[in-house]
Design an enzyme around this catalytic site. Structure first.
Site, PDB file in Angstrom:
ATOM      1  N   TYR A  51       0.793  -1.201  -0.020  1.00  0.00           N
ATOM      2  CA  TYR A  51      -0.221   0.032   0.069  1.00  0.00           C
ATOM      3  C   TYR A  51       0.978   1.125   0.115  1.00  0.00           C
ATOM      4  O   TYR A  51       1.709   1.225   0.811  1.00  0.00           O
ATOM      5  CB  TYR A  51      -0.992  -0.073   1.092  1.00  0.00           C
ATOM      6  CG  TYR A  51      -2.454   0.008   0.568  1.00  0.00           C
ATOM      7  CD1 TYR A  51      -2.979   0.955   0.276  1.00  0.00           C
ATOM      8  CD2 TYR A  51      -3.093  -1.158   0.849  1.00  0.00           C
ATOM      9  CE1 TYR A  51      -4.081   1.220  -0.157  1.00  0.00           C
ATOM     10  CE2 TYR A  51      -4.510  -1.191   0.368  1.00  0.00           C
ATOM     11  CZ  TYR A  51      -5.126  -0.057  -0.022  1.00  0.00           C
ATOM     12  OH  TYR A  51      -6.267   0.099  -0.630  1.00  0.00           O
ATOM     13  N   GLU A  53      -0.433   4.644  -0.442  1.00  0.00           N
ATOM     14  CA  GLU A  53      -1.139   6.224  -0.878  1.00  0.00           C
ATOM     15  C   GLU A  53      -0.211   7.213  -0.512  1.00  0.00           C
ATOM     16  O   GLU A  53       0.747   7.408   0.193  1.00  0.00           O
ATOM     17  CB  GLU A  53      -2.238   6.220   0.218  1.00  0.00           C
ATOM     18  CG  GLU A  53      -3.366   5.269   0.123  1.00  0.00           C
ATOM     19  CD  GLU A  53      -4.702   5.813   0.848  1.00  0.00           C
ATOM     20  OE1 GLU A  53      -4.436   6.606   1.880  1.00  0.00           O
ATOM     21  OE2 GLU A  53      -5.752   5.182   0.598  1.00  0.00           O
ATOM     22  N   ASP A 197      -6.808  13.741 -25.105  1.00  0.00           N
ATOM     23  CA  ASP A 197      -6.936  12.453 -24.625  1.00  0.00           C
ATOM     24  C   ASP A 197      -6.361  11.343 -25.586  1.00  0.00           C
ATOM     25  O   ASP A 197      -7.092  11.108 -26.579  1.00  0.00           O
ATOM     26  CB  ASP A 197      -8.387  12.021 -24.493  1.00  0.00           C
ATOM     27  CG  ASP A 197      -8.596  10.773 -23.814  1.00  0.00           C
ATOM     28  OD1 ASP A 197      -7.754   9.974 -23.778  1.00  0.00           O
ATOM     29  OD2 ASP A 197      -9.818  10.411 -23.412  1.00  0.00           O
ATOM     30  N   THR A 223      -4.299   6.189 -21.563  1.00  0.00           N
ATOM     31  CA  THR A 223      -4.068   4.813 -21.083  1.00  0.00           C
ATOM     32  C   THR A 223      -2.863   4.258 -21.615  1.00  0.00           C
ATOM     33  O   THR A 223      -2.113   4.939 -22.231  1.00  0.00           O
ATOM     34  CB  THR A 223      -5.341   3.874 -21.837  1.00  0.00           C
ATOM     35  OG1 THR A 223      -5.116   3.727 -23.314  1.00  0.00           O
ATOM     36  CG2 THR A 223      -6.620   4.132 -21.521  1.00  0.00           C
ATOM     37  N   LYS A 226      -3.386   0.441 -24.657  1.00  0.00           N
ATOM     38  CA  LYS A 226      -3.530   0.298 -26.071  1.00  0.00           C
ATOM     39  C   LYS A 226      -2.485   0.443 -26.929  1.00  0.00           C
ATOM     40  O   LYS A 226      -1.652  -0.310 -26.802  1.00  0.00           O
ATOM     41  CB  LYS A 226      -4.813   1.296 -26.270  1.00  0.00           C
ATOM     42  CG  LYS A 226      -5.826   1.200 -25.370  1.00  0.00           C
ATOM     43  CD  LYS A 226      -7.085   2.380 -25.704  1.00  0.00           C
ATOM     44  CE  LYS A 226      -8.177   2.268 -24.497  1.00  0.00           C
ATOM     45  NZ  LYS A 226      -9.076   3.423 -24.890  1.00  0.00           N
ATOM     46  N   ARG A 232      -2.875  -2.579 -18.171  1.00  0.00           N
ATOM     47  CA  ARG A 232      -4.049  -1.904 -18.079  1.00  0.00           C
ATOM     48  C   ARG A 232      -3.843  -0.611 -17.278  1.00  0.00           C
ATOM     49  O   ARG A 232      -3.542  -0.919 -15.894  1.00  0.00           O
ATOM     50  CB  ARG A 232      -5.092  -2.807 -17.732  1.00  0.00           C
ATOM     51  CG  ARG A 232      -5.413  -3.745 -18.716  1.00  0.00           C
ATOM     52  CD  ARG A 232      -6.802  -4.296 -18.587  1.00  0.00           C
ATOM     53  NE  ARG A 232      -7.671  -3.247 -19.431  1.00  0.00           N
ATOM     54  CZ  ARG A 232      -8.308  -3.681 -20.587  1.00  0.00           C
ATOM     55  NH1 ARG A 232      -7.951  -4.540 -21.223  1.00  0.00           N
ATOM     56  NH2 ARG A 232      -8.969  -2.430 -21.097  1.00  0.00           N
TER      57      ARG A 232
HETATM   58  C1  LIG Z   1      -9.931   3.674 -23.728  1.00  0.00           C
HETATM   59  C2  LIG Z   1     -10.441   5.202 -23.677  1.00  0.00           C
HETATM   60  C3  LIG Z   1     -10.679   5.505 -22.605  1.00  0.00           C
HETATM   61  C4  LIG Z   1     -10.997   5.074 -21.082  1.00  0.00           C
HETATM   62  O1  LIG Z   1      -9.888   4.014 -20.831  1.00  0.00           O
HETATM   63  P1  LIG Z   1     -10.644   2.753 -19.890  1.00  0.00           P
HETATM   64  O2  LIG Z   1      -9.226   2.388 -19.528  1.00  0.00           O
HETATM   65  O3  LIG Z   1     -11.177   1.802 -20.815  1.00  0.00           O
HETATM   66  O4  LIG Z   1     -11.102   3.222 -18.613  1.00  0.00           O
HETATM   67  C5  LIG Z   1     -10.806   6.990 -22.489  1.00  0.00           C
HETATM   68  N1  LIG Z   1     -10.779   7.898 -23.505  1.00  0.00           N
HETATM   69  C6  LIG Z   1     -10.347   7.233 -24.629  1.00  0.00           C
HETATM   70  C7  LIG Z   1     -10.299   8.266 -25.896  1.00  0.00           C
HETATM   71  C8  LIG Z   1     -10.186   5.982 -24.729  1.00  0.00           C
HETATM   72  O5  LIG Z   1     -10.076   5.576 -26.105  1.00  0.00           O
END
Ligand SMILES: *Cc1c(COP(=O)(O)O)cnc(C)c1O
Length: 417
Positions: A51, A53, A197, A223, A226, A232
């Site tokens: 942990y 925090e 994003d 993220t 991807k 993740r």
């Molecule tokens: C995948 C995605 C998210 C969210 O990610 P999660 O890990 O699935 O919560 C946010 N914004 C965009 C543009 C995404 O493609």
């Protein structure tokens, strides 16, 4: 995984089956990938027992001798790779990362401007069914009907009229380059915080295959799982000006303890992404998507925006006279894994839309070259035609051909020991 097998044979069998599925199928979901064995190993470590925090050097628990170093490495690598002043590597995933942005810059009821979900935006950009659209006032922009591309005049008009505090750019089904300087100019004009994003394209940005939002966006949300090919998780990066607001929003604003095993795996992925092989991967992801798009277009598939600049293709199947879901399910039976997806100005419902979305990160991570994209397009075309005709023999034949190509290009990280 002998311990898992003896403790819980049911879960062990499912993990093994999933491993086989990922080995044998052509995975075309653009948000998915294959992480390296090193990233997988990092996620399965004892770091998950701890942990922590707080932030490095400022924790609420003792015993952080190693964890502080792990998190500092991840932060430093993120800053170097993306060329940013500040990085927070603690968000649990992309959606909580974006929620932290709201907490940092908005009060409930304040206005946020983002791309509409059916136009390619993400739920967390102020769409109604998301907390971000019900606790905040979401205003949405779209794409031009004729070009399928973001309509920057509409974005500017909406920004001037609605005066959002935050503007999101980027999305989840956007096949074209995001014009970060243009968004930055609009945000500056209305005094909004610009959030890029880059969840989908982070690996392309890191690998030099998509322009970077660094120096344009106030905040970069991404993220890590991807195109970036990590575990993740997620990161929020920003200018020094917003560093404190971002950190306080993530913890203690929204989250408790960070997932240290994930942080370690993010650090590993960032190290991998800073090497020369990753640049080649990023370029190949785009090259494969472009080649696949050309092959599909030549077979009469209708690509939203006419093609792609990045890793994904959004296909309107109306011209093929088959709904997206029917096509996606038939492709799944053929060993080609995609997702059905709304297309801009879709006349069908989100749970039964007109399109499918496909992408090339996973197949590129297997080393499959552009020269194979003609075969991939032919399989997709043949499967769609067979589905329409109820011809399951053809679907089974495609399945066997797919398996042959997958055997020729083994996936990284598989099999897990
Ligand atoms: C995948 C995605 C998210 C969210 O990610 P999660 O890990 O699935 O919560 C946010 N914004 C965009 C543009 C995404 O493609």
């Amino acid at each position: 995984m002998s311990q898992l097998l003896s403790t819980d044979p049911e879960i062990a069998a499912l993990v093994a089956a999933e491993e086989q599925l990922q080995a044998d199928t052509l995975r075309l979901i653009p948000s998915e990938n294959y992480v390296s064995a090193a990233v997988l190993e990092a996620t399965g470590t004892v770091l998950q027992n701890k942990y922590s925090e707080g932030y490095p050097g400022k924790r609420y628990y003792e015993g952080q001798q190693n964890i502080d170093q792990v998190e500092t490495l991840a932060i430093d690598r993120a800053k170097a790779l993306f060329g940013v002043e500040h990085a927070n590597v603690q968000p649990y995933s992309g959606s909580p990362a974006n929620l932290a942005v709201y907490l940092a810059f908005l009060k409930p009821g304040d206005t946020v401007l983002g791309m509409a979900l059916p136009m390619g935006g993400h739920l967390t950009h102020g769409w109604g069914v998301s907390a971000t659209g019900s606790w905040f006032r979401g205003v949405q922009y779209g794409v031009d009907r004729a070009t399928g591309r973001t309509d920057l005049d509409q974005v500017r008009d909406l920004a001037l009229k609605e005066r959002p505090k935050v503007i999101f750019c980027g999305g989840t089904a956007v096949p074209r380059t995001i014009d970060f300087p243009a968004f930055a100019e609009i945000a500056r004009e209305v005094g909004a915080v610009l959030v890029a994003d880059i969840a989908h394209i982070a690996g392309l940005v890191a690998g030099g295959a998509h322009p970077s939002p660094a120096g344009h966006a106030d905040v970069i949300s991404t993220t890590t799982h991807k195109t970036l090919r990590g575990p993740r998780g997620a990161m929020l990066m920003s200018t020094e000006e917003h560093a404190r607001a971002i950190d306080r929003a993530v913890f203690p604003g929204l989250q408790g303890g960070p997932h240290n095993h994930t942080t370690a795996a993010i650090a590993v992925a960032l190290k991998e992404a800073s090497g020369p092989d990753f640049r080649a991967y990023a370029a190949q992801v785009v090259g494969n998507a472009r080649a696949l798009g050309e092959q599909l277009a030549a077979r009469g598939f209708d690509l939203v925006s006419g093609g792609t600049d990045n890793h994904l293709l959004l296909i309107d199947l109306t011209s093929k006279d088959i709904p997206g879901k029917v096509a996606a399910k038939a492709l799944d039976r053929a060993g080609i894994v995609v997702n059905y997806n709304s297309v801009p100005y879709d006349t069908r419902k989100p749970f039964d839309p007109s399109g499918i979305r496909i992408g090339t990160p996973s197949l590129t991570s297997r080393g499959i070259p552009a020269s194979e994209m003609a075969a991939v397009a032919e399989w997709i075309d043949r499967t769609v035609l067979a589905a329409r005709a109820g011809d399951e023999d053809t679907v089974a034949k495609v399945r066997a051909e797919v398996k042959e190509l997958m055997d020729a290009y083994p996936a990284p990280g598989l099999p897990v020991g």
